[in-house]
Design an enzyme around this catalytic site. Structure first.
Site, PDB file in Angstrom:
ATOM      1  N   GLY A  11      34.374  96.837  22.552  1.00 51.61           N
ATOM      2  CA  GLY A  11      34.701  96.703  23.974  1.00 51.61           C
ATOM      3  C   GLY A  11      36.158  96.904  24.318  1.00 51.61           C
ATOM      4  O   GLY A  11      36.631  96.385  25.337  1.00 51.61           O
ATOM      5  N   ASN A  13      37.416  99.661  25.413  1.00 48.56           N
ATOM      6  CA  ASN A  13      37.423 100.410  26.684  1.00 48.56           C
ATOM      7  C   ASN A  13      37.097  99.496  27.858  1.00 48.56           C
ATOM      8  O   ASN A  13      37.688  99.631  28.936  1.00 48.56           O
ATOM      9  CB  ASN A  13      36.450 101.594  26.611  1.00 48.56           C
ATOM     10  CG  ASN A  13      37.074 102.792  25.932  1.00 48.56           C
ATOM     11  OD1 ASN A  13      37.974 103.420  26.474  1.00 48.56           O
ATOM     12  ND2 ASN A  13      36.611 103.095  24.720  1.00 48.56           N
ATOM     13  N   ARG A  64      12.072 103.426  25.451  1.00 44.72           N
ATOM     14  CA  ARG A  64      13.394 103.591  26.081  1.00 44.72           C
ATOM     15  C   ARG A  64      13.282 103.446  27.599  1.00 44.72           C
ATOM     16  O   ARG A  64      14.179 102.912  28.252  1.00 44.72           O
ATOM     17  CB  ARG A  64      13.966 104.975  25.755  1.00 44.72           C
ATOM     18  CG  ARG A  64      14.427 105.124  24.340  1.00 44.72           C
ATOM     19  CD  ARG A  64      15.133 106.460  24.120  1.00 44.72           C
ATOM     20  NE  ARG A  64      15.452 106.625  22.713  1.00 44.72           N
ATOM     21  CZ  ARG A  64      16.523 106.100  22.111  1.00 44.72           C
ATOM     22  NH1 ARG A  64      17.395 105.410  22.794  1.00 44.72           N
ATOM     23  NH2 ARG A  64      16.720 106.273  20.824  1.00 44.72           N
ATOM     24  N   MET A  89      25.841 102.630  22.554  1.00 46.75           N
ATOM     25  CA  MET A  89      25.330 103.605  21.604  1.00 46.75           C
ATOM     26  C   MET A  89      23.817 103.787  21.749  1.00 46.75           C
ATOM     27  O   MET A  89      23.058 103.595  20.809  1.00 46.75           O
ATOM     28  CB  MET A  89      25.710 103.170  20.177  1.00 46.75           C
ATOM     29  CG  MET A  89      27.203 103.022  19.990  1.00 46.75           C
ATOM     30  SD  MET A  89      28.172 104.413  20.633  1.00 46.75           S
ATOM     31  CE  MET A  89      28.756 105.117  19.129  1.00 46.75           C
ATOM     32  N   HIS A 108      33.522 109.605  25.437  1.00 45.98           N
ATOM     33  CA  HIS A 108      33.214 110.056  24.075  1.00 45.98           C
ATOM     34  C   HIS A 108      34.512 110.485  23.386  1.00 45.98           C
ATOM     35  O   HIS A 108      35.347 111.162  23.999  1.00 45.98           O
ATOM     36  CB  HIS A 108      32.220 111.224  24.128  1.00 45.98           C
ATOM     37  CG  HIS A 108      31.793 111.663  22.774  1.00 45.98           C
ATOM     38  ND1 HIS A 108      30.904 110.942  22.005  1.00 45.98           N
ATOM     39  CD2 HIS A 108      32.157 112.734  22.026  1.00 45.98           C
ATOM     40  CE1 HIS A 108      30.736 111.555  20.850  1.00 45.98           C
ATOM     41  NE2 HIS A 108      31.480 112.642  20.833  1.00 45.98           N
ATOM     42  N   ASP A 140      23.612 113.106  31.475  1.00 45.57           N
ATOM     43  CA  ASP A 140      22.443 113.858  31.941  1.00 45.57           C
ATOM     44  C   ASP A 140      21.198 113.649  31.080  1.00 45.57           C
ATOM     45  O   ASP A 140      20.229 114.366  31.217  1.00 45.57           O
ATOM     46  CB  ASP A 140      22.775 115.356  32.026  1.00 45.57           C
ATOM     47  CG  ASP A 140      22.900 115.999  30.656  1.00 45.57           C
ATOM     48  OD1 ASP A 140      22.824 115.267  29.642  1.00 45.57           O
ATOM     49  OD2 ASP A 140      23.060 117.230  30.604  1.00 45.57           O
ATOM     50  N   GLY A 142      21.005 113.917  27.701  1.00 42.66           N
ATOM     51  CA  GLY A 142      21.176 114.390  26.331  1.00 42.66           C
ATOM     52  C   GLY A 142      22.105 113.446  25.576  1.00 42.66           C
ATOM     53  O   GLY A 142      22.530 112.416  26.108  1.00 42.66           O
ATOM     54  N   GLU A 173      41.699 107.191  25.335  1.00 42.25           N
ATOM     55  CA  GLU A 173      40.472 106.742  26.014  1.00 42.25           C
ATOM     56  C   GLU A 173      40.808 105.643  27.017  1.00 42.25           C
ATOM     57  O   GLU A 173      40.300 105.628  28.144  1.00 42.25           O
ATOM     58  CB  GLU A 173      39.456 106.202  24.993  1.00 42.25           C
ATOM     59  CG  GLU A 173      38.866 107.245  24.075  1.00 42.25           C
ATOM     60  CD  GLU A 173      37.793 106.665  23.159  1.00 42.25           C
ATOM     61  OE1 GLU A 173      36.914 105.941  23.658  1.00 42.25           O
ATOM     62  OE2 GLU A 173      37.837 106.941  21.954  1.00 42.25           O
TER      63      GLU A 173
END
Ligand code: GAR
Length: 213
Positions: A11, A13, A64, A89, A108, A140, A142, A173
């Site tokens: 954490g 970020n 999911r 993740m 990322h 999106d 992916g 980041e």
């Protein structure tokens, strides 16, 4: 703007976002932190910042889609307007994306589309690239794909090892993610669908930058 930060790990970020908000650099409030792991250090950071947090374990859901439906109801309950994946993740499904169209961001640790997936820093180091960095993009569905919002380049030094490279990318980041969230808070971000793939346009801002030398 009310944001949710979704996490799985340390954490840092999230901390950068909390620090930027506390410093008055962000016209956004972290309304909710959600972790899929009960032992994530990020939960301690949320607690210390007096931000509501929740553990929604993926182990409790058969699919999911069912997991994402649980996320959506928690996010709606907290009035969330922008969802930020910060070391979360997991692949998200159209269930989450349809509930927050063009409002789910991911960070990322590479210059996407290079090195998606796990351990991007190691992938870059092992590939011997001279420049890598970090990317914030719209999600999106992916793995680490979707329209790129902003990127910072980080030069690989001759004496870098994987750990030093990882650390310098992380510093960038922490600068990039709050900056991008602020663009959303100010309503500067639009999507241009007129030239093939959807492209992000940010009014008056450079979307690419170089990190500290
Ligand atoms: C960050 O480096 C982030 O870019 C990466 O996980 C780390 C989380 O660190 N995310 C991905 O690799 C997504 N594919 P943090 O928990 O300290 O913010």
């Amino acid at each position: 703007m009310r944001i949710a930060v979704l996490v799985s790990g340390s954490g840092t970020n999230l901390q950068a976002i909390l620090d930027a908000a506390r410093a008055g650099c962000l016209e956004a409030e972290v309304a909710l932190v959600v972790s899929n792991k009960a032992n994530a250090m990020a939960l301690t950071r949320a607690h210390e910042a007096h931000v509501p947090s929740l553990v929604v374990s993926h182990k409790d859901y058969a699919t999911r889609e069912a997991y994402d439906a649980a996320l959506v109801s928690a996010l709606r309950e907290h009035g969330v307007e922008l969802v930020v994946l910060a070391g979360f993740m997991r692949i998200v499904t159209p269930v989450l994306l349809a509930a927050f169209p063009n409002r789910v961001l991911n960070i990322h640790p590479s210059l996407l589309p290079a090195f998606p997936g796990l351990d991007a820093q190691r992938q870059a180091f092992e590939a011997g690239v001279a420049v890598t960095g970090c990317t914030v993009h719209l999600v999106d569905g992916g793995m680490d794909t979707g329209p790129i919002v902003a990127q910072t380049a980080v030069v690989v030094r001759g004496d870098d090892d994987e750990a030093t490279l990882r650390a310098r990318i992380l510093v960038e980041e922490h600068r990039l993610l709050p900056r991008v969230i602020q663009w959303f808070a100010r309503g500067l971000v639009t999507i241009d669908h007129g030239r093939g793939v959807p492209r992000v346009v940010v009014a008056g801002q450079a979307r690419g930058s170089f990190g500290e030398p």
